[in-house]
Design an enzyme around this catalytic site. Structure first.
Site, PDB file in Angstrom:
ATOM      1  N   HIS A   7      -9.128   3.428  -2.041  1.00 41.31           N
ATOM      2  CA  HIS A   7      -7.696   3.170  -1.838  1.00 41.31           C
ATOM      3  C   HIS A   7      -7.146   2.394  -3.043  1.00 41.31           C
ATOM      4  O   HIS A   7      -7.103   1.167  -3.027  1.00 41.31           O
ATOM      5  CB  HIS A   7      -7.543   2.383  -0.537  1.00 41.31           C
ATOM      6  CG  HIS A   7      -6.165   1.920  -0.205  1.00 41.31           C
ATOM      7  ND1 HIS A   7      -5.009   2.485  -0.706  1.00 41.31           N
ATOM      8  CD2 HIS A   7      -5.752   0.894   0.614  1.00 41.31           C
ATOM      9  CE1 HIS A   7      -3.961   1.842  -0.208  1.00 41.31           C
ATOM     10  NE2 HIS A   7      -4.391   0.880   0.575  1.00 41.31           N
ATOM     11  N   CYS A  66       0.798  -1.225   0.000  1.00 44.42           N
ATOM     12  CA  CYS A  66       0.000   0.000   0.000  1.00 44.42           C
ATOM     13  C   CYS A  66       0.832   1.277   0.000  1.00 44.42           C
ATOM     14  O   CYS A  66       0.306   2.347  -0.302  1.00 44.42           O
ATOM     15  CB  CYS A  66      -0.939   0.021   1.200  1.00 44.42           C
ATOM     16  SG  CYS A  66      -2.123  -1.337   1.212  1.00 44.42           S
ATOM     17  N   CYS A  80      -0.059   2.477   6.786  1.00 43.02           N
ATOM     18  CA  CYS A  80       0.240   1.114   7.183  1.00 43.02           C
ATOM     19  C   CYS A  80       0.485   0.308   5.916  1.00 43.02           C
ATOM     20  O   CYS A  80       0.006   0.668   4.841  1.00 43.02           O
ATOM     21  CB  CYS A  80      -0.893   0.512   8.005  1.00 43.02           C
ATOM     22  SG  CYS A  80      -2.484   0.414   7.136  1.00 43.02           S
TER      23      CYS A  80
END
Length: 403
Positions: free
Chosen positions: A359, A91, A389
């Site tokens: 996202h 991510c 994160c």
């Protein structure tokens, strides 16, 4: 050491990551090349002045495989002399692309880079690369692998966040995102996605659900309860690492977790000399960046230790930061960040986040840096910190300072 400056930021609107999403017909390389072309056009740059394109992407298979960084250069208006690099830190891939570009400039290895990322989640499904973390039994058992949703529920259980806490945060994200769009706070960076005929396909973030209330969210079923409590029993794996907990409280669902979307973002990063040569005014300096590994079962707590690390490296304290962007992978991730640093929510994700907006994995890190910069300028603030994160237990962070 040279300074690395941000000269421009662009991003696409985020389309729903489904077959009926507005960007489903657009390939990852096509969307990426549009972002690269936008950077060139907006700054009126020659097409051979970029040292490299560094491009984040998570699911690097099929059309997103084969070094999409280079493929995007070749489809764009950039000269063929510009290479391209694809990177993957899950991510944080888009943020790591930016950080790597900045570090290259600081080290004197080139004067200008375009960095960012892409993820077309309607076209290349998350997890379709068969990642070893989940697929290799020896690795999964040795690291205490559990799916991220259960990791988020573990954070909520460990740090005392209720279902209501998470739903309240999610409703706030929706409210803030809707207000940001109404007030055109994203207008400076948004580049509408167009088809080959120049017709607009999408010019707004379409995942948002304005008007969502805590009462609406309370009706949704916890998404990871069955997965945790039935075979293969991931809750039991989590409790082996956290035996002081009696059980895992399952509080996350689609409404308080990040949305699956398509999207891309690009950031122009250069030296002072580059800006002078091309008549560009820098918008911010990348003051510091870093990354960290964290415990892989709880997985998503990385923003806390990576923020501690970057503040120490920069000789700063949490009170020195005017605004924060903390990726809303799950509500409990941001709630834990606020709890750890005793922060109220007036400085964090003031325009909503991934719960409301979505996202797009490989792009989000670059997107939140751009959102942070735009908001610093809007509020006339000076210093911002962006952090995410990261799967497998990691965290990434970047501090920018307006100039």
């Amino acid at each position: 050491m040279n300074d690395a400056y941000i000269y421009d930021v662009v991003r696409s609107p985020r389309g729903k990551g489904r077959k009926d999403g507005s960007l489903h017909e657009v390939s990852a390389v096509a969307l990426s090349s549009q972002m690269l072309n936008s950077i060139l056009k907006r700054s009126d740059l020659p097409n051979d002045c970029i040292e490299d394109v560094i491009w984040g992407n998570v699911t690097q298979v099929m059309e997103q495989g084969g070094c999409i960084g280079r493929a995007s250069v070749l489809l764009s208006d950039l000269d063929q002399s510009v290479p391209g690099l694809s990177i993957n830190r899950f991510c944080a891939s888009g943020m790591e692309a930016v950080n790597l570009a900045a570090n290259q400039i600081m080290a004197g290895q080139g004067d200008a880079y375009i960095a960012g990322g892409v993820e077309m989640m309607s076209r290349v499904a998350m997890g379709s690369d068969g990642a070893a973390m989940a697929a290799d039994p020896r690795l999964a058992m040795g690291s205490g692998f559990i799916p991220q949703g259960i990791s988020a529920d573990l954070i909520a259980t460990e740090y005392g966040f209720s279902r209501e806490d998470c739903d309240n945060f999610a409703a706030q994200s929706q409210d803030r995102a809707a207000k940001a769009w109404k007030e055109q706070r994203f207008a400076k960076s948004i580049e509408a996605v167009k088809d080959i005929n120049g017709l607009t396909i999408l010019d707004h973030d379409e995942y948002m659900r304005p008007g969502t209330t805590t009462e609406d969210l309370a009706k949704l079923k916890a998404a990871f309860k069955d997965m945790g409590e039935t075979m293969p029993g991931f809750d039991k794996v989590a409790l082996l690492k956290y035996p002081h907990l009696e059980k895992i409280e399952h509080v996350h669902h689609a409404g308080n977790s990040s949305g699956i979307v398509d999207g891309a973002s690009a950031i122009l990063i250069g030296s002072k000399e580059f800006g002078v040569k091309h008549g560009l005014k820098p918008r911010a300096r990348i003051k510091a960046n870093t990354k960290i590994g964290s415990e892989p079962t709880i997985n998503l707590t990385g923003p806390v230790p990576v923020t501690e690390k970057i503040l120490s490296r920069a000789g700063m304290s949490i009170s020195d930061i005017d605004l924060f962007e903390v990726n809303e992978a799950f509500a409990a991730v941001v709630l834990r960040f606020m709890q750890a640093f005793n922060l109220d929510d007036t400085k964090i994700n003031v325009n909503g986040g991934a719960i409301a907006l979505g996202h797009p994995l490989g792009a989000t890190g670059a997107i939140i840096i751009g959102t942070l910069l735009d908001e610093l300028e809007r509020q006339d603030k000076e210093i911002g910190l962006a952090t995410l994160c990261v799967a497998a237990g990691m965290g990434s962070a970047t501090i920018i300072e307006r100039v």
